[in-house]
Design a protein around this motif. Structure first.
Motif, PDB file in Angstrom:
ATOM      1  N   ASN A  88      43.535  23.284  45.366  1.00 55.68           N
ATOM      2  CA  ASN A  88      42.224  23.116  45.988  1.00 55.68           C
ATOM      3  C   ASN A  88      41.096  23.620  45.095  1.00 55.68           C
ATOM      4  O   ASN A  88      39.969  23.741  45.536  1.00 55.68           O
ATOM      5  CB  ASN A  88      42.167  23.859  47.324  1.00 55.68           C
ATOM      6  CG  ASN A  88      43.127  23.281  48.332  1.00 55.68           C
ATOM      7  OD1 ASN A  88      43.424  22.091  48.284  1.00 55.68           O
ATOM      8  ND2 ASN A  88      43.625  24.108  49.224  1.00 55.68           N
ATOM      9  N   GLY A  89      41.413  23.966  43.840  1.00 57.11           N
ATOM     10  CA  GLY A  89      40.400  24.486  42.943  1.00 57.11           C
ATOM     11  C   GLY A  89      40.061  25.932  43.208  1.00 57.11           C
ATOM     12  O   GLY A  89      39.068  26.449  42.719  1.00 57.11           O
ATOM     13  N   GLU A  90      40.867  26.622  44.012  1.00 61.35           N
ATOM     14  CA  GLU A  90      40.637  28.023  44.328  1.00 61.35           C
ATOM     15  C   GLU A  90      41.674  28.876  43.620  1.00 61.35           C
ATOM     16  O   GLU A  90      42.809  28.457  43.448  1.00 61.35           O
ATOM     17  CB  GLU A  90      40.754  28.259  45.826  1.00 61.35           C
ATOM     18  CG  GLU A  90      39.746  27.491  46.638  1.00 61.35           C
ATOM     19  CD  GLU A  90      39.958  27.655  48.126  1.00 61.35           C
ATOM     20  OE1 GLU A  90      40.846  28.431  48.522  1.00 61.35           O
ATOM     21  OE2 GLU A  90      39.252  27.009  48.890  1.00 61.35           O
ATOM     22  N   PHE A  91      41.288  30.057  43.225  1.00 62.69           N
ATOM     23  CA  PHE A  91      42.272  30.969  42.650  1.00 62.69           C
ATOM     24  C   PHE A  91      43.202  31.399  43.773  1.00 62.69           C
ATOM     25  O   PHE A  91      42.778  31.593  44.904  1.00 62.69           O
ATOM     26  CB  PHE A  91      41.594  32.183  42.006  1.00 62.69           C
ATOM     27  CG  PHE A  91      41.292  31.977  40.551  1.00 62.69           C
ATOM     28  CD1 PHE A  91      41.954  32.718  39.595  1.00 62.69           C
ATOM     29  CD2 PHE A  91      40.374  31.035  40.143  1.00 62.69           C
ATOM     30  CE1 PHE A  91      41.698  32.531  38.254  1.00 62.69           C
ATOM     31  CE2 PHE A  91      40.117  30.846  38.808  1.00 62.69           C
ATOM     32  CZ  PHE A  91      40.777  31.591  37.853  1.00 62.69           C
ATOM     33  N   PRO A  92      44.471  31.528  43.468  1.00 64.91           N
ATOM     34  CA  PRO A  92      45.441  31.823  44.523  1.00 64.91           C
ATOM     35  C   PRO A  92      45.422  33.279  44.953  1.00 64.91           C
ATOM     36  O   PRO A  92      44.880  34.132  44.269  1.00 64.91           O
ATOM     37  CB  PRO A  92      46.774  31.521  43.831  1.00 64.91           C
ATOM     38  CG  PRO A  92      46.501  31.854  42.394  1.00 64.91           C
ATOM     39  CD  PRO A  92      45.074  31.428  42.155  1.00 64.91           C
ATOM     40  N   LEU A  93      46.029  33.498  46.108  1.00 64.28           N
ATOM     41  CA  LEU A  93      46.375  34.856  46.467  1.00 64.28           C
ATOM     42  C   LEU A  93      47.368  35.278  45.410  1.00 64.28           C
ATOM     43  O   LEU A  93      48.383  34.624  45.213  1.00 64.28           O
ATOM     44  CB  LEU A  93      47.022  34.887  47.852  1.00 64.28           C
ATOM     45  CG  LEU A  93      47.484  36.233  48.349  1.00 64.28           C
ATOM     46  CD1 LEU A  93      46.293  37.129  48.626  1.00 64.28           C
ATOM     47  CD2 LEU A  93      48.296  36.075  49.620  1.00 64.28           C
ATOM     48  N   ASP A 113      32.053  33.170  41.983  1.00 66.02           N
ATOM     49  CA  ASP A 113      32.632  32.563  43.174  1.00 66.02           C
ATOM     50  C   ASP A 113      32.468  33.505  44.363  1.00 66.02           C
ATOM     51  O   ASP A 113      32.322  34.712  44.205  1.00 66.02           O
ATOM     52  CB  ASP A 113      34.112  32.255  42.973  1.00 66.02           C
ATOM     53  CG  ASP A 113      34.338  30.987  42.163  1.00 66.02           C
ATOM     54  OD1 ASP A 113      33.357  30.441  41.614  1.00 66.02           O
ATOM     55  OD2 ASP A 113      35.509  30.557  42.069  1.00 66.02           O
ATOM     56  N   VAL A 114      32.505  32.934  45.539  1.00 62.83           N
ATOM     57  CA  VAL A 114      32.353  33.713  46.759  1.00 62.83           C
ATOM     58  C   VAL A 114      33.585  34.585  46.960  1.00 62.83           C
ATOM     59  O   VAL A 114      34.723  34.127  46.834  1.00 62.83           O
ATOM     60  CB  VAL A 114      32.166  32.782  47.978  1.00 62.83           C
ATOM     61  CG1 VAL A 114      32.119  33.573  49.273  1.00 62.83           C
ATOM     62  CG2 VAL A 114      30.911  31.947  47.814  1.00 62.83           C
ATOM     63  N   ILE A 125      39.929  42.803  35.403  1.00 63.95           N
ATOM     64  CA  ILE A 125      39.637  41.391  35.138  1.00 63.95           C
ATOM     65  C   ILE A 125      40.855  40.782  34.457  1.00 63.95           C
ATOM     66  O   ILE A 125      41.445  41.381  33.560  1.00 63.95           O
ATOM     67  CB  ILE A 125      38.392  41.238  34.248  1.00 63.95           C
ATOM     68  CG1 ILE A 125      37.171  41.811  34.971  1.00 63.95           C
ATOM     69  CG2 ILE A 125      38.175  39.779  33.868  1.00 63.95           C
ATOM     70  CD1 ILE A 125      35.906  41.825  34.136  1.00 63.95           C
ATOM     71  N   THR A 126      41.237  39.596  34.902  1.00 65.10           N
ATOM     72  CA  THR A 126      42.333  38.875  34.273  1.00 65.10           C
ATOM     73  C   THR A 126      41.979  37.401  34.185  1.00 65.10           C
ATOM     74  O   THR A 126      41.488  36.823  35.153  1.00 65.10           O
ATOM     75  CB  THR A 126      43.657  39.064  35.047  1.00 65.10           C
ATOM     76  OG1 THR A 126      44.700  38.399  34.340  1.00 65.10           O
ATOM     77  CG2 THR A 126      43.588  38.543  36.453  1.00 65.10           C
ATOM     78  N   GLY A 127      42.172  36.822  33.024  1.00 63.98           N
ATOM     79  CA  GLY A 127      41.894  35.401  32.847  1.00 63.98           C
ATOM     80  C   GLY A 127      40.484  35.017  33.225  1.00 63.98           C
ATOM     81  O   GLY A 127      40.246  33.925  33.704  1.00 63.98           O
ATOM     82  N   GLY A 128      39.525  35.914  33.042  1.00 63.48           N
ATOM     83  CA  GLY A 128      38.140  35.637  33.401  1.00 63.48           C
ATOM     84  C   GLY A 128      37.835  35.815  34.877  1.00 63.48           C
ATOM     85  O   GLY A 128      36.724  35.558  35.317  1.00 63.48           O
ATOM     86  N   ALA A 129      38.819  36.238  35.647  1.00 65.08           N
ATOM     87  CA  ALA A 129      38.624  36.427  37.085  1.00 65.08           C
ATOM     88  C   ALA A 129      38.768  37.911  37.426  1.00 65.08           C
ATOM     89  O   ALA A 129      39.602  38.606  36.865  1.00 65.08           O
ATOM     90  CB  ALA A 129      39.643  35.613  37.873  1.00 65.08           C
ATOM     91  N   VAL A 130      37.947  38.355  38.355  1.00 65.05           N
ATOM     92  CA  VAL A 130      38.020  39.729  38.834  1.00 65.05           C
ATOM     93  C   VAL A 130      39.128  39.799  39.884  1.00 65.05           C
ATOM     94  O   VAL A 130      39.269  38.905  40.720  1.00 65.05           O
ATOM     95  CB  VAL A 130      36.671  40.163  39.457  1.00 65.05           C
ATOM     96  CG1 VAL A 130      36.761  41.571  40.042  1.00 65.05           C
ATOM     97  CG2 VAL A 130      35.561  40.074  38.417  1.00 65.05           C
TER      98      VAL A 130
END
Length: 138
Positions: A88-93, A113-114, A125-130
């Motif tokens: 869905n284009g969302e980072f997973p749990l 992102d929200v 931070i991992t892979g550019g995601a917090v």
């Protein structure tokens, strides 16, 4: 009172209620689980020991001794924090760890992102995601 201090008090109360023994330590098999207790390797029971990561910071305000009274047990998936976005284009749990006091829900959320309600930053931070977490009391 700061949230970390409150979490530490809740952990201490949870330990008193259950006698300070990690619930997951009592199960017969550690297959596909590891514990973030600062150790390394595999013990005689087959449990894999891993570094502390961010768990003491989010659960006991950095008090490692208090954290080790009820450490986080997590299902194995060594690459879970680097998984790509879901269908869905969302980072997973990216994980759900357990301890006597809490279930710890983890998500990797790209900057901008929200952030879902109730989630707070771990500071990692991992892979550019917090990496964010939410605690559910047991």
């Amino acid at each position: 009172m700061k949230r970390h201090a409150l979490a530490g008090i809740v952990v201490a109360l949870g330990l008193a209620a259950v006698g300070g023994v990690p619930a997951l330590a009592e199960r017969g098999s550690y297959n596909n689980w590891h514990v973030h207790d600062g150790g390394s390797g595999i013990d005689a029971n087959g449990l894999v020991h891993r570094g502390l990561a961010f768990f003491p910071a989010i659960l006991t305000g950095g008090d490692v001794d208090a954290y080790l009274q009820d450490p986080a047990y997590c299902p194995d998936a060594t690459d879970k924090l680097t998984l790509p976005a879901g269908t869905n284009g969302e980072f997973p749990l990216v994980g759900q760890c357990e301890m006597n006091a809490f279930v710890i829900h983890l998500r990797a959320i790209p900057a901008g992102d929200v952030v879902p309600p109730g989630y707070q930053s771990t500071g990692w931070i991992t892979g550019g995601a917090v990496v964010y977490y939410k605690l559910t009391a047991r």
